[in-house]
Design a protein around this motif. Structure first.
Motif, PDB file in Angstrom:
ATOM      1  N   GLY A 235       4.467   6.536  -9.375  1.00 28.18           N
ATOM      2  CA  GLY A 235       4.729   7.952  -9.652  1.00 28.18           C
ATOM      3  C   GLY A 235       4.896   8.628  -8.301  1.00 28.18           C
ATOM      4  O   GLY A 235       4.750   7.982  -7.264  1.00 28.18           O
ATOM      5  N   LYS A 236       5.186   9.938  -8.343  1.00 30.28           N
ATOM      6  CA  LYS A 236       5.423  10.624  -7.065  1.00 30.28           C
ATOM      7  C   LYS A 236       4.106  10.802  -6.298  1.00 30.28           C
ATOM      8  O   LYS A 236       3.094  11.213  -6.863  1.00 30.28           O
ATOM      9  N   VAL A 237       4.129  10.480  -5.015  1.00 25.99           N
ATOM     10  CA  VAL A 237       2.966  10.710  -4.154  1.00 25.99           C
ATOM     11  C   VAL A 237       3.422  11.516  -2.940  1.00 25.99           C
ATOM     12  O   VAL A 237       4.354  11.122  -2.243  1.00 25.99           O
ATOM     13  N   VAL A 238       2.764  12.667  -2.714  1.00 19.33           N
ATOM     14  CA  VAL A 238       3.084  13.486  -1.537  1.00 19.33           C
ATOM     15  C   VAL A 238       1.842  13.553  -0.659  1.00 19.33           C
ATOM     16  O   VAL A 238       0.742  13.827  -1.136  1.00 19.33           O
ATOM     17  N   SER A 239       2.035  13.282   0.623  1.00 21.72           N
ATOM     18  CA  SER A 239       0.900  13.310   1.556  1.00 21.72           C
ATOM     19  C   SER A 239       0.554  14.758   1.910  1.00 21.72           C
ATOM     20  O   SER A 239       1.342  15.668   1.637  1.00 21.72           O
ATOM     21  N   ARG A 240      -0.580  14.962   2.530  1.00 18.58           N
ATOM     22  CA  ARG A 240      -0.965  16.317   2.946  1.00 18.58           C
ATOM     23  C   ARG A 240       0.003  16.877   3.994  1.00 18.58           C
ATOM     24  O   ARG A 240       0.088  18.074   4.196  1.00 18.58           O
ATOM     25  N   THR A 241       0.725  15.975   4.655  1.00 11.91           N
ATOM     26  CA  THR A 241       1.709  16.429   5.640  1.00 11.91           C
ATOM     27  C   THR A 241       3.057  16.721   4.960  1.00 11.91           C
ATOM     28  O   THR A 241       4.052  16.983   5.628  1.00 11.91           O
TER      29      THR A 241
ATOM     30  N   THR B 271       0.831  -1.206   0.000  1.00 12.00           N
ATOM     31  CA  THR B 271       0.000   0.000   0.000  1.00 12.00           C
ATOM     32  C   THR B 271       0.863   1.251   0.000  1.00 12.00           C
ATOM     33  O   THR B 271       1.921   1.274   0.635  1.00 12.00           O
ATOM     34  N   ILE B 272       0.384   2.295  -0.670  1.00 17.61           N
ATOM     35  CA  ILE B 272       1.069   3.598  -0.607  1.00 17.61           C
ATOM     36  C   ILE B 272       0.980   4.091   0.838  1.00 17.61           C
ATOM     37  O   ILE B 272      -0.097   4.077   1.443  1.00 17.61           O
ATOM     38  N   TYR B 273       2.120   4.544   1.361  1.00 19.74           N
ATOM     39  CA  TYR B 273       2.236   4.726   2.815  1.00 19.74           C
ATOM     40  C   TYR B 273       3.080   5.956   3.121  1.00 19.74           C
ATOM     41  O   TYR B 273       4.058   6.238   2.424  1.00 19.74           O
TER      42      TYR B 273
ATOM     43  N   ASP C 185       4.929  14.636   3.148  1.00 21.08           N
ATOM     44  CA  ASP C 185       5.864  13.504   3.117  1.00 21.08           C
ATOM     45  C   ASP C 185       5.877  12.849   1.737  1.00 21.08           C
ATOM     46  O   ASP C 185       4.834  12.714   1.096  1.00 21.08           O
ATOM     47  N   ASN C 186       7.074  12.458   1.281  1.00 21.15           N
ATOM     48  CA  ASN C 186       7.227  11.699   0.056  1.00 21.15           C
ATOM     49  C   ASN C 186       6.852  10.256   0.357  1.00 21.15           C
ATOM     50  O   ASN C 186       7.574   9.580   1.099  1.00 21.15           O
ATOM     51  N   CYS C 187       5.770   9.770  -0.212  1.00 20.37           N
ATOM     52  CA  CYS C 187       5.281   8.439   0.191  1.00 20.37           C
ATOM     53  C   CYS C 187       6.101   7.302  -0.396  1.00 20.37           C
ATOM     54  O   CYS C 187       6.777   7.457  -1.418  1.00 20.37           O
ATOM     55  N   ILE C 188       6.028   6.175   0.275  1.00 23.55           N
ATOM     56  CA  ILE C 188       6.709   4.951  -0.145  1.00 23.55           C
ATOM     57  C   ILE C 188       5.645   3.861  -0.289  1.00 23.55           C
ATOM     58  O   ILE C 188       4.459   4.152  -0.214  1.00 23.55           O
TER      59      ILE C 188
ATOM     60  N   ALA D 144       5.565   7.292   5.811  1.00 23.84           N
ATOM     61  CA  ALA D 144       6.347   6.889   6.987  1.00 23.84           C
ATOM     62  C   ALA D 144       6.242   7.965   8.064  1.00 23.84           C
ATOM     63  O   ALA D 144       6.222   7.666   9.262  1.00 23.84           O
ATOM     64  N   LEU D 145       6.146   9.234   7.638  1.00 22.32           N
ATOM     65  CA  LEU D 145       6.046  10.335   8.594  1.00 22.32           C
ATOM     66  C   LEU D 145       4.751  10.223   9.409  1.00 22.32           C
ATOM     67  O   LEU D 145       4.756  10.369  10.629  1.00 22.32           O
ATOM     68  N   ASP D 146       3.654   9.929   8.706  1.00 26.82           N
ATOM     69  CA  ASP D 146       2.361   9.812   9.393  1.00 26.82           C
ATOM     70  C   ASP D 146       2.197   8.445  10.065  1.00 26.82           C
ATOM     71  O   ASP D 146       1.317   8.261  10.897  1.00 26.82           O
ATOM     72  N   GLY D 147       3.007   7.475   9.645  1.00 25.74           N
ATOM     73  CA  GLY D 147       2.906   6.128  10.212  1.00 25.74           C
ATOM     74  C   GLY D 147       1.638   5.411   9.799  1.00 25.74           C
ATOM     75  O   GLY D 147       1.127   4.575  10.537  1.00 25.74           O
ATOM     76  N   GLN D 148       1.119   5.722   8.607  1.00 26.86           N
ATOM     77  CA  GLN D 148      -0.097   5.050   8.147  1.00 26.86           C
ATOM     78  C   GLN D 148      -0.244   5.124   6.622  1.00 26.86           C
ATOM     79  O   GLN D 148       0.408   5.953   5.982  1.00 26.86           O
ATOM     80  N   PRO D 149      -1.124   4.265   6.074  1.00 28.12           N
ATOM     81  CA  PRO D 149      -1.365   4.315   4.636  1.00 28.12           C
ATOM     82  C   PRO D 149      -1.834   5.697   4.216  1.00 28.12           C
ATOM     83  O   PRO D 149      -2.455   6.403   5.013  1.00 28.12           O
ATOM     84  N   CYS D 150      -1.497   6.060   2.979  1.00 31.33           N
ATOM     85  CA  CYS D 150      -1.864   7.379   2.480  1.00 31.33           C
ATOM     86  C   CYS D 150      -2.875   7.192   1.344  1.00 31.33           C
ATOM     87  O   CYS D 150      -2.501   6.978   0.191  1.00 31.33           O
ATOM     88  N   ALA D 151      -4.162   7.246   1.703  1.00 39.16           N
ATOM     89  CA  ALA D 151      -5.220   7.057   0.706  1.00 39.16           C
ATOM     90  C   ALA D 151      -5.335   8.307  -0.156  1.00 39.16           C
ATOM     91  O   ALA D 151      -4.784   9.354   0.196  1.00 39.16           O
ATOM     92  N   ASP D 152      -6.056   8.185  -1.270  1.00 35.57           N
ATOM     93  CA  ASP D 152      -6.192   9.304  -2.211  1.00 35.57           C
ATOM     94  C   ASP D 152      -6.528  10.625  -1.533  1.00 35.57           C
ATOM     95  O   ASP D 152      -5.936  11.653  -1.817  1.00 35.57           O
ATOM     96  N   HIS D 153      -7.499  10.594  -0.612  1.00 29.30           N
ATOM     97  CA  HIS D 153      -7.940  11.850   0.007  1.00 29.30           C
ATOM     98  C   HIS D 153      -6.939  12.397   1.031  1.00 29.30           C
ATOM     99  O   HIS D 153      -7.116  13.483   1.543  1.00 29.30           O
ATOM    100  N   ASP D 154      -5.876  11.610   1.337  1.00 33.34           N
ATOM    101  CA  ASP D 154      -4.837  12.109   2.251  1.00 33.34           C
ATOM    102  C   ASP D 154      -3.648  12.685   1.486  1.00 33.34           C
ATOM    103  O   ASP D 154      -2.620  13.011   2.069  1.00 33.34           O
ATOM    104  N   ARG D 155      -3.774  12.774   0.142  1.00 34.53           N
ATOM    105  CA  ARG D 155      -2.613  13.164  -0.676  1.00 34.53           C
ATOM    106  C   ARG D 155      -2.717  14.609  -1.155  1.00 34.53           C
ATOM    107  O   ARG D 155      -3.804  15.046  -1.534  1.00 34.53           O
ATOM    108  N   SER D 156      -1.570  15.311  -1.167  1.00 30.57           N
ATOM    109  CA  SER D 156      -1.591  16.634  -1.794  1.00 30.57           C
ATOM    110  C   SER D 156      -1.227  16.507  -3.271  1.00 30.57           C
ATOM    111  O   SER D 156      -1.559  17.352  -4.075  1.00 30.57           O
TER     112      SER D 156
END
Ligand code: ZZB
Length: 387
Positions: A287-293, A14-16, A295-298, A18-30
């Motif tokens: 592709g690149k995924v950045v969370s709302r916080t 799952t796209i995740y 963070d560069n997701c992994i 690490a900073l938030d310590g949880q999966p990064c769903a579509d609505h959590d992404r910037s």
């Protein structure tokens, strides 16, 4: 394995964040909406000679790990590429193995249960790309017993592990870079490359594509008049052509899937590499995924509950309902889409850890996944008055 009825507890990549310590769903992404996890095969090329910065690892199982989408081509490896000027690290993995790669690659591996400790990826020493050039390697399944690490200037450190294994018969980029080294003395001098590390390594015929013959990349580089590894636009064209024709029409000339198409041989050779511990699965965002916080997701391996929609008995039951008079779709296209989805659905992740919703009755760490949850309670409202 934990099982309840038709549900089982399993692993999902799952796209995740690490900073938030949880999966990064579509609505959590910037940024990066809709981007999923891409599965690569991490090929382990065993290091036979050690650069000075890691001399103390001599005698241990140390590998350069290269991410590839083409496991079926490993028979044709002639060398491995590193980026001059780049910095790699050496990381401790389970089973007393050490992987050399980019820090970015190590971070993904750390959240995929490959490093010694989940989520931890301390680099034990720095290894420069330049110090790896000319080091001998044992490449799994390769026609050549011993290959060498060579420089390639177009490697992206933001993709895979920053280490690229080279199959010049079928990868135009690999052939262009190898040919540059084989034919240009000035280039060899610039990177301290000896002739013996590149000149004797001819591309190996491993796949036949009717339109291109047994050495697809060599033919495409010639046809498109590609002059060097710097011709990136033309190399992209060549790569696209090779992928497009190769997948369905290419046939393996060697190895355990000899005679099979590329499409069929890919999973066979991949499983063989995993079984023989010559490779490990590796995932990263496609592709690149950045969370709302910010963070560069992994990609992380996360555990959750799945429903076995793939079970034949269930499928047959739903198929017969679809065909019966009790079911009416508004048009034949919709009817057909139902049929396709029934065939395709296998395991449906049916839980989540965030948000409001119905707790999973037998494991209250989880809530019912939002789509299933809303469907179920809306259905429930239609009969609630009768209960
Ligand atoms: C062996 C191989 C054999 C590859 C082949 C390709 C082909 P893509 O194709 O762009 O989606 N690669 C992996 N990591 C990097 C990196 N950091 N920088 C540059 N190149 C990289 O990406 C997947 C391929 O790009 C990988 O698969 C790897 O080369 C390279 F016959 O591994 B491959 C027509 C291609 N053929």
């Amino acid at each position: 394995m934990k099982e309840i009825g038709k549900c089982f507890y399993g692993k999902k990549y799952t796209i995740y964040s690490a900073l938030d310590g949880q999966p990064c769903a579509d609505h959590d992404r910037s940024s990066g909406e809709g981007v999923g996890a891409q599965e690569y095969v991490g090929i382990k090329l065993k290091l036979l000679e050690f650069p000075d910065s890691i001399k103390n690892f001599a005698g241990k199982n140390v590998y350069l790990v290269a991410a590839t989408l083409r496991p079926e081509t490993m028979y044709g490896q002639t060398n491995c590429y590193v980026l001059p000027g780049a910095e790699y690290g050496i990381y401790a993995m389970k089973n007393d193995e050490y992987f050399i790669m980019s820090e970015r690659g190590a971070k993904n591996f750390a959240y995929q249960e490959v490093t010694v400790e989940y989520g931890k990826y301390p680099s034990l020493a720095k290894v420069t790309g330049d110090s790896l050039i000319g080091k001998a390697l044992s490449a799994p399944l390769s026609h050549y017993e011993k290959v060498y690490a060579l420089p390639m200037t177009t490697i992206s450190m933001d993709k895979g592990t920053g280490i690229v294994t080279s199959v010049p018969s079928d990868s135009p980029d690999d052939w262009a870079a190898l040919r540059d080294l084989q034919t240009k003395a000035g280039l060899r001098e610039k990177y301290n490359v000896e002739e013996a590390w590149c000149v004797p390594f001819a591309p190996v015929p491993i796949i036949n594509i009717p339109e291109f013959g047994d050495l697809t990349a060599v033919k495409l580089v010639e046809d498109l008049k590609i002059a060097s590894q710097k011709d990136t636009a033309l190399l992209k064209q060549a790569k696209d052509k090779a992928y497009l024709k190769g997948f369905y029409e290419g046939k393996l000339l060697v190895g355990i899937a000899k005679g099979e198409t590329v499409e069929k041989s890919k999973p066979i050779v991949k499983q063989h590499l995993f079984d023989e511990k010559m490779a490990v699965p590796y995932y990263e965002p496609e592709g690149k995924v950045v969370s709302r916080t910010g963070d560069n997701c992994i990609v992380a391996s996360c555990y959750q509950w799945f429903m076995r929609y793939g079970e034949e008995e269930w499928k047959e039951f739903v198929r017969s309902h679809l065909k019966s008079d009790d079911f009416k779709a508004y048009n034949t296209k919709t009817q057909h889409e139902f049929e396709i989805i029934i065939d395709w659905l296998k395991e449906w992740g049916c839980t989540r850890t965030q948000g409001l919703g119905t707790l999973l009755p037998w494991d209250d760490k989880f809530k019912v996944e939002s789509l299933s949850d809303s469907t179920i309670y809306m259905a429930y409202y239609t009969v609630a008055g009768l209960l």
